[in-house]
Design a protein around this motif. Structure first.
Motif, PDB file in Angstrom:
ATOM      1  N   ALA A 186      14.647  14.853  -6.390  1.00 49.17           N
ATOM      2  CA  ALA A 186      13.899  14.801  -7.650  1.00 49.17           C
ATOM      3  C   ALA A 186      12.461  15.292  -7.460  1.00 49.17           C
ATOM      4  N   GLN A 187      11.888  14.996  -6.307  1.00 45.31           N
ATOM      5  CA  GLN A 187      10.496  15.373  -6.053  1.00 45.31           C
ATOM      6  C   GLN A 187      10.337  16.801  -5.539  1.00 45.31           C
ATOM      7  N   GLN A 188      11.279  17.264  -4.697  1.00 45.30           N
ATOM      8  CA  GLN A 188      11.086  18.535  -4.007  1.00 45.30           C
ATOM      9  C   GLN A 188      12.198  19.535  -4.204  1.00 45.30           C
ATOM     10  N   GLY A 189      13.259  19.139  -4.862  1.00 45.63           N
ATOM     11  CA  GLY A 189      14.410  20.017  -4.990  1.00 45.63           C
ATOM     12  C   GLY A 189      15.330  19.864  -3.798  1.00 45.63           C
ATOM     13  N   ALA A 190      16.556  20.310  -3.954  1.00 44.81           N
ATOM     14  CA  ALA A 190      17.570  20.144  -2.912  1.00 44.81           C
ATOM     15  C   ALA A 190      17.219  20.895  -1.634  1.00 44.81           C
ATOM     16  N   GLU A 224      24.207  18.809   5.393  1.00 47.01           N
ATOM     17  CA  GLU A 224      25.234  19.317   4.492  1.00 47.01           C
ATOM     18  C   GLU A 224      26.160  18.195   4.013  1.00 47.01           C
ATOM     19  N   ALA A 225      26.489  17.277   4.905  1.00 41.62           N
ATOM     20  CA  ALA A 225      27.345  16.146   4.522  1.00 41.62           C
ATOM     21  C   ALA A 225      26.630  15.253   3.508  1.00 41.62           C
ATOM     22  N   LEU A 226      25.339  15.062   3.689  1.00 41.88           N
ATOM     23  CA  LEU A 226      24.562  14.273   2.733  1.00 41.88           C
ATOM     24  C   LEU A 226      24.487  14.987   1.387  1.00 41.88           C
ATOM     25  N   LEU A 227      24.217  16.282   1.405  1.00 40.14           N
ATOM     26  CA  LEU A 227      24.197  17.059   0.156  1.00 40.14           C
ATOM     27  C   LEU A 227      25.554  17.006  -0.552  1.00 40.14           C
ATOM     28  N   THR A 228      26.617  17.128   0.214  1.00 39.23           N
ATOM     29  CA  THR A 228      27.961  17.089  -0.368  1.00 39.23           C
ATOM     30  C   THR A 228      28.200  15.762  -1.070  1.00 39.23           C
ATOM     31  N   PHE A 245      21.593  17.191 -12.342  1.00 40.02           N
ATOM     32  CA  PHE A 245      22.226  18.327 -13.017  1.00 40.02           C
ATOM     33  C   PHE A 245      21.913  19.625 -12.270  1.00 40.02           C
ATOM     34  N   GLN A 246      20.647  19.801 -11.901  1.00 43.09           N
ATOM     35  CA  GLN A 246      20.255  21.010 -11.175  1.00 43.09           C
ATOM     36  C   GLN A 246      20.934  21.095  -9.818  1.00 43.09           C
ATOM     37  N   LEU A 247      21.177  19.943  -9.195  1.00 44.99           N
ATOM     38  CA  LEU A 247      21.865  19.936  -7.906  1.00 44.99           C
ATOM     39  C   LEU A 247      23.258  20.530  -8.026  1.00 44.99           C
ATOM     40  N   ILE A 248      23.950  20.229  -9.139  1.00 43.26           N
ATOM     41  CA  ILE A 248      25.328  20.713  -9.270  1.00 43.26           C
ATOM     42  C   ILE A 248      25.452  22.042 -10.015  1.00 43.26           C
ATOM     43  N   TYR A 249      24.498  22.354 -10.888  1.00 43.73           N
ATOM     44  CA  TYR A 249      24.617  23.587 -11.667  1.00 43.73           C
ATOM     45  C   TYR A 249      23.419  24.528 -11.526  1.00 43.73           C
ATOM     46  N   GLY A 250      22.416  24.136 -10.762  1.00 40.04           N
ATOM     47  CA  GLY A 250      21.202  24.939 -10.653  1.00 40.04           C
ATOM     48  C   GLY A 250      21.264  25.958  -9.533  1.00 40.04           C
ATOM     49  N   THR A 251      20.096  26.324  -9.075  1.00 38.34           N
ATOM     50  CA  THR A 251      19.961  27.310  -8.007  1.00 38.34           C
ATOM     51  C   THR A 251      20.688  26.829  -6.756  1.00 38.34           C
ATOM     52  N   PRO A 252      21.480  27.682  -6.139  1.00 29.64           N
ATOM     53  CA  PRO A 252      22.162  27.282  -4.908  1.00 29.64           C
ATOM     54  C   PRO A 252      21.171  26.851  -3.824  1.00 29.64           C
ATOM     55  N   VAL A 253      21.568  25.886  -3.038  1.00 22.79           N
ATOM     56  CA  VAL A 253      20.742  25.404  -1.929  1.00 22.79           C
ATOM     57  C   VAL A 253      20.904  26.397  -0.777  1.00 22.79           C
ATOM     58  N   PRO A 254      19.787  26.912  -0.259  1.00 20.25           N
ATOM     59  CA  PRO A 254      19.881  27.872   0.851  1.00 20.25           C
ATOM     60  C   PRO A 254      20.677  27.301   2.035  1.00 20.25           C
ATOM     61  N   TYR A 271      23.657  26.382   2.297  1.00 20.01           N
ATOM     62  CA  TYR A 271      24.647  25.340   2.009  1.00 20.01           C
ATOM     63  C   TYR A 271      25.754  25.952   1.167  1.00 20.01           C
ATOM     64  N   GLN A 272      26.968  25.697   1.561  1.00 19.46           N
ATOM     65  CA  GLN A 272      28.114  26.115   0.768  1.00 19.46           C
ATOM     66  C   GLN A 272      28.953  24.872   0.504  1.00 19.46           C
ATOM     67  N   ALA A 273      29.148  24.572  -0.765  1.00 19.08           N
ATOM     68  CA  ALA A 273      29.897  23.366  -1.123  1.00 19.08           C
ATOM     69  C   ALA A 273      31.311  23.453  -0.566  1.00 19.08           C
ATOM     70  N   PRO A 274      31.747  22.395   0.090  1.00 23.09           N
ATOM     71  CA  PRO A 274      33.095  22.387   0.665  1.00 23.09           C
ATOM     72  C   PRO A 274      34.149  22.089  -0.394  1.00 23.09           C
ATOM     73  N   PRO A 275      35.406  22.284  -0.059  1.00 15.29           N
ATOM     74  CA  PRO A 275      36.492  22.079  -1.029  1.00 15.29           C
ATOM     75  C   PRO A 275      36.544  20.681  -1.646  1.00 15.29           C
ATOM     76  N   GLN A 276      36.040  19.654  -0.957  1.00 19.51           N
ATOM     77  CA  GLN A 276      36.144  18.312  -1.541  1.00 19.51           C
ATOM     78  C   GLN A 276      35.262  18.121  -2.765  1.00 19.51           C
ATOM     79  N   THR A 277      34.394  19.096  -3.080  1.00 15.98           N
ATOM     80  CA  THR A 277      33.608  18.993  -4.307  1.00 15.98           C
ATOM     81  C   THR A 277      34.399  19.481  -5.525  1.00 15.98           C
ATOM     82  N   ILE A 278      35.463  20.211  -5.300  1.00 18.99           N
ATOM     83  CA  ILE A 278      36.232  20.800  -6.409  1.00 18.99           C
ATOM     84  C   ILE A 278      36.834  19.746  -7.335  1.00 18.99           C
ATOM     85  N   PRO A 279      37.503  18.703  -6.827  1.00 16.84           N
ATOM     86  CA  PRO A 279      38.032  17.689  -7.752  1.00 16.84           C
ATOM     87  C   PRO A 279      36.935  17.003  -8.568  1.00 16.84           C
TER      88      PRO A 279
END
Length: 187
Positions: free
Chosen positions: A25-29, A56-60, A107-116, A118-126
């Motif tokens: 919230a303070q600095q962005g992902a 990456e695990a924390l971000l996921t 909202f920005q974490l899930i739909y905003g600018t991609p995090v440098p 970091y690539q979301a793993p398949p477990q985020t799809i469901p």
């Protein structure tokens, strides 16, 4: 004894996630720091890595949580509607927007600018699919484009792109949703 250990682990995990959410919230992902999280929750860095093996695990986990929070808001709004598809669509779209405005950093974490780096793993799809499900269930035509419009509108609004262009974003959003209701043949 295992119950106490599990409870302690759950509490520490919650503290770590809360600290990470606050950092975002303070600095962005992109600014999320495992060391800063550790410092914030009063742990040594190595202890935090026992809960989340890497950043990456924390971000996921944060992404999955955020999708869950948004999906929960949309699902609750739809469940409270006593009406047809048009009312359901309006409720779902409004709930998504209201949640995003209340929790813009999630909202920005899930739909905003991609995090440098970091690539979301398949477990985020469901988790992402859970957000889409109420919208897709409302429309027999599978309203993927309209759902993308809702997400796009909210993204533009949160980024401030309507300032100086649209006087009343509430009215504009209602107009967008009404056009979707008409296009989808929900009324």
């Amino acid at each position: 004894m295992a119950g106490i250990r599990e409870q302690g682990r759950a509490e520490n995990t919650a503290r770590i996630l809360a600290s990470a959410r606050s950092q975002i919230a303070q600095q962005g992902a992109a600014g999320l720091s495992m060391r800063a999280v550790a410092r914030d929750v009063g742990m040594v860095s190595s202890a935090v890595f026992r809960y989340f093996p890497n950043r990456e695990a924390l971000l996921t986990e944060l992404i999955i949580e955020s999708y869950g929070h948004l999906a929960g808001a949309v699902e609750q709004a739809v469940a409270e509607v006593d009406g047809g598809p048009a009312q359901l669509w309006r409720a779902a779209a409004l709930a998504a927007r209201d949640w995003a405005r209340a929790f813009p950093h999630e909202f920005q974490l899930i739909y905003g600018t991609p995090v440098p780096d970091y690539q979301a793993p398949p477990q985020t799809i469901p988790a992402a699919a859970r957000v889409a499900a109420p919208f897709l269930d409302i429309s027999a035509t599978g309203a993927v484009a309209e759902l993308a419009q809702v997400i796009g509108f909210i993204s533009l609004e949160l980024a401030g792109h309507f300032r100086g262009v649209v006087d009343d974003t509430d009215a504009f959003f209602r107009e967008v949703v009404e056009r979707q209701v008409s296009t989808l043949g929900l009324d």
